[in-house]
Design an enzyme around this catalytic site. Structure first.
Site, PDB file in Angstrom:
ATOM      1  N   GLY A 196     -19.551  11.011  13.469  1.00  0.00           N
ATOM      2  CA  GLY A 196     -18.208  11.496  13.182  1.00  0.00           C
ATOM      3  C   GLY A 196     -17.953  11.640  11.695  1.00  0.00           C
ATOM      4  CB  SER A 197     -14.818  11.348   9.798  1.00  0.00           C
ATOM      5  OG  SER A 197     -14.143  12.333  10.548  1.00  0.00           O
ATOM      6  CB  THR A 198     -19.108   7.601   8.778  1.00  0.00           C
ATOM      7  OG1 THR A 198     -19.911   7.870   9.937  1.00  0.00           O
ATOM      8  CG2 THR A 198     -18.006   6.621   9.134  1.00  0.00           C
ATOM      9  CG  PHE A 199     -22.925  13.296   8.907  1.00  0.00           C
ATOM     10  CD1 PHE A 199     -24.150  12.661   8.857  1.00  0.00           C
ATOM     11  CD2 PHE A 199     -22.868  14.658   8.630  1.00  0.00           C
ATOM     12  CE1 PHE A 199     -25.313  13.364   8.552  1.00  0.00           C
ATOM     13  CE2 PHE A 199     -24.016  15.381   8.323  1.00  0.00           C
ATOM     14  CZ  PHE A 199     -25.247  14.729   8.288  1.00  0.00           C
ATOM     15  CE  LYS A 200     -14.814  14.913   8.542  1.00  0.00           C
ATOM     16  NZ  LYS A 200     -13.389  14.707   8.892  1.00  0.00           N
TER      17      LYS A 200
END
Length: 509
Positions: free
Chosen positions: A222-226
């Site tokens: 999810g957004s941690t991959f941002k």
């Protein structure tokens, strides 16, 4: 010599040669494989007939051996105060099988490792029984306790999750907790029927307590991959941390009619916003757009510099490889092989969806590399190998894996991630008097959202502190939180307090 006798003689000679070849193969080529095979009953019996070395966290044993009054001389014991907490790392020693550190460091623990040759020789000359060597782990007991208890107290008896904490400058794993866990003493018993029954019960448990989720479970990050997407955008030279970036209430990647939205976050609605605002409020439209701009090749290259698509943990077996897709398989009618990701697929990878998969250890490594001025260190769990008398034979030296990003990019990312804690969604990780960098993540596991009858999302949280000279980087993964309402499952709300507790334990706040 008549023909029948000659025929029998030649046949016997071939039998003799075959026997010699088999003995040579078994005694020389396959000896180590047989000796290290946990199914070898003679080896298993030998493991329980000598005093196996201790597994230590600091000065405290988390696995030791005590004399036994049954057919074996020693029983493997895991102190009850930390048995479940450390089980995913220590593993267990059972008649016929080993897991975890008990398996990977078996040669040291049994005393058979070449490093212990002199010790074995001295024992032989003195007429003493050979003792196994000790293995000292890198784990920080306080951090491990904070991680395990944080998962247990947050998720309740039916939850599932994991926490990994790393020392960024060295790669030392300070915490590796997996929940639910198990009591290895139930499997280490000399009562084979009891051990088999305990294993069967654990193996059939749908929550998979025998799985070390920290290294064996891959989920959409999810957004941690941002963090990876932001790193790729800055490394490309197209953007810097203080630039304006594309945003908008929705984004339609080229070549598709499907749009990507921001879950109602109005801060993301303008067509251009600051990079800090995009990370503060985790704007999907921004990072989908950036991924398409960077392109799948550079996105993949950036992910692989952080450790995706590779194996790097040497101290435990069974690591699942984290994945950034290398291509999409083509059918035979289309010529076979693979094709590159489309813009629509690349956009989804930019927000940690599509076929991007990560373990908690991997996301801790991404975070640690940024915290370490862009340098990614190999994670390790074995700090030292000792003799039974605690003399140090080997201390693990830190090993650099890659320059994941430049120091300048790392500094820009750190400034952005500090803002996420100070002004955005990662505020639950804030520590008084300490500058903390962090990022939340909520990953949809199905196309249907939880509120519309789909499965609840996965929740993630990553952070490090102190931001300017990090001593600890943390990744928290919440796989299942069945006792929580759908709208309560968010990385900041569930993972933030756990990450904060782990960081405070390391920093002794």
């Amino acid at each position: 010599m008549n023909k029948p006798i000659r025929t029998v003689s030649i046949f016997c000679m071939f039998l003799f040669l075959a026997l010699m070849a088999n003995v040579t193969y078994v005694q020389f080529w396959k000896a180590e494989d047989y000796n290290t095979d946990p199914r070898n009953a003679r080896v298993a019996e030998a493991s329980f007939s000598r005093e196996r070395g201790q597994i230590l966290v600091g000065d405290e044993p988390v696995a030791t051996s005590k004399p036994s009054d049954d057919q074996y001389k020693y029983l493997r014991v895991y102190p009850s105060s930390g048995a479940r907490m450390f089980a995913p790392v220590t593993g267990y020693l059972q008649l016929g099988s080993q897991t975890g550190i008990e398996r990977s460091q078996n040669a040291v623990l049994t005393g058979e490792d070449p490093q212990l040759f002199v010790t074995r020789l001295v024992d032989l000359l003195k007429g003493d029984q050979t003792q196994g060597g000790n293995v000292v782990l890198t784990l920080n007991a306080a951090a491990q306790k904070a991680a395990f208890e944080g998962l247990r107290d947050t998720l309740g008896p039916r939850g599932e999750g994991s926490v990994v904490a790393i020392q960024p400058k060295t790669g030392r794993v300070l915490a590796m907790a997996s929940y639910p866990s198990y009591d290895p003493n139930e499997l280490a018993t000399h009562d084979s029927k009891s051990a088999a029954a305990a294993y069967e019960q654990l193996d059939k448990d749908p929550r998979d307590p025998l799985v070390n989720r920290a290294i064996q479970t891959r989920l959409f990050p999810g957004s941690t991959f941002k963090l990876v997407t932001a790193a790729a955008a800055i490394e490309s030279g197209k953007y810097h941390g203080d630039d304006q970036v594309p945003a908008g209430s929705s984004y339609q990647p080229p070549g598709t009619t499907r749009t990507i939205g921001n879950d109602g976050r109005s801060q993301c609605n303008p067509s251009k916003i600051s990079f800090a605002t995009a990370l503060d409020w985790s704007c999907n439209t921004t990072f989908a757009h950036l991924a398409v701009e960077v392109g799948p090749e550079k996105m993949r290259d950036q992910a692989e510099k952080f450790g995706f698509n590779s194996n790097y943990l040497l101290d435990l077996k069974g690591q699942a490889q984290s994945v950034y897709p290398t291509g999409i398989p083509l059918s035979d009618k289309d010529g076979g092989g693979t094709r590159e990701l489309s813009d629509a697929e690349t956009a989804q990878t930019g927000i940690g969806q599509f076929e991007v998969q990560s373990t908690p250890l991997q996301m801790a490594m991404v975070t640690a590399a940024i915290a370490n001025q862009g340098t990614l260190m190999r994670p390790y769990l074995v700090e030292q190998v000792q003799t039974a008398g605690f003399d140090v034979l080997r201390t693990t030296e830190p090993d650099k894996l890659s320059d994941a990003v430049s120091p300048q990019t790392a500094r820009e990312l750190t400034d952005l991630l500090v803002s996420v804690v100070d002004n955005g969604t990662a505020s639950p990780a804030a520590i008084s008097g300490v500058k903390v960098a962090g990022k939340t993540g909520t990953a949809q596991r199905t196309s249907t959202r939880c509120s519309a009858g789909g499965k609840p999302p996965y929740a993630w949280f990553v952070s490090y502190a102190p931001a300017d000279n990090a001593e600890v980087a943390v990744a928290v993964m919440i796989e299942e939180a069945p006792d929580r309402a759908c709208d309560e499952i968010a990385g900041g709300q569930l993972g933030g307090p756990i990450a904060k507790a782990v960081m405070e334990a390391v920093l002794k706040k």
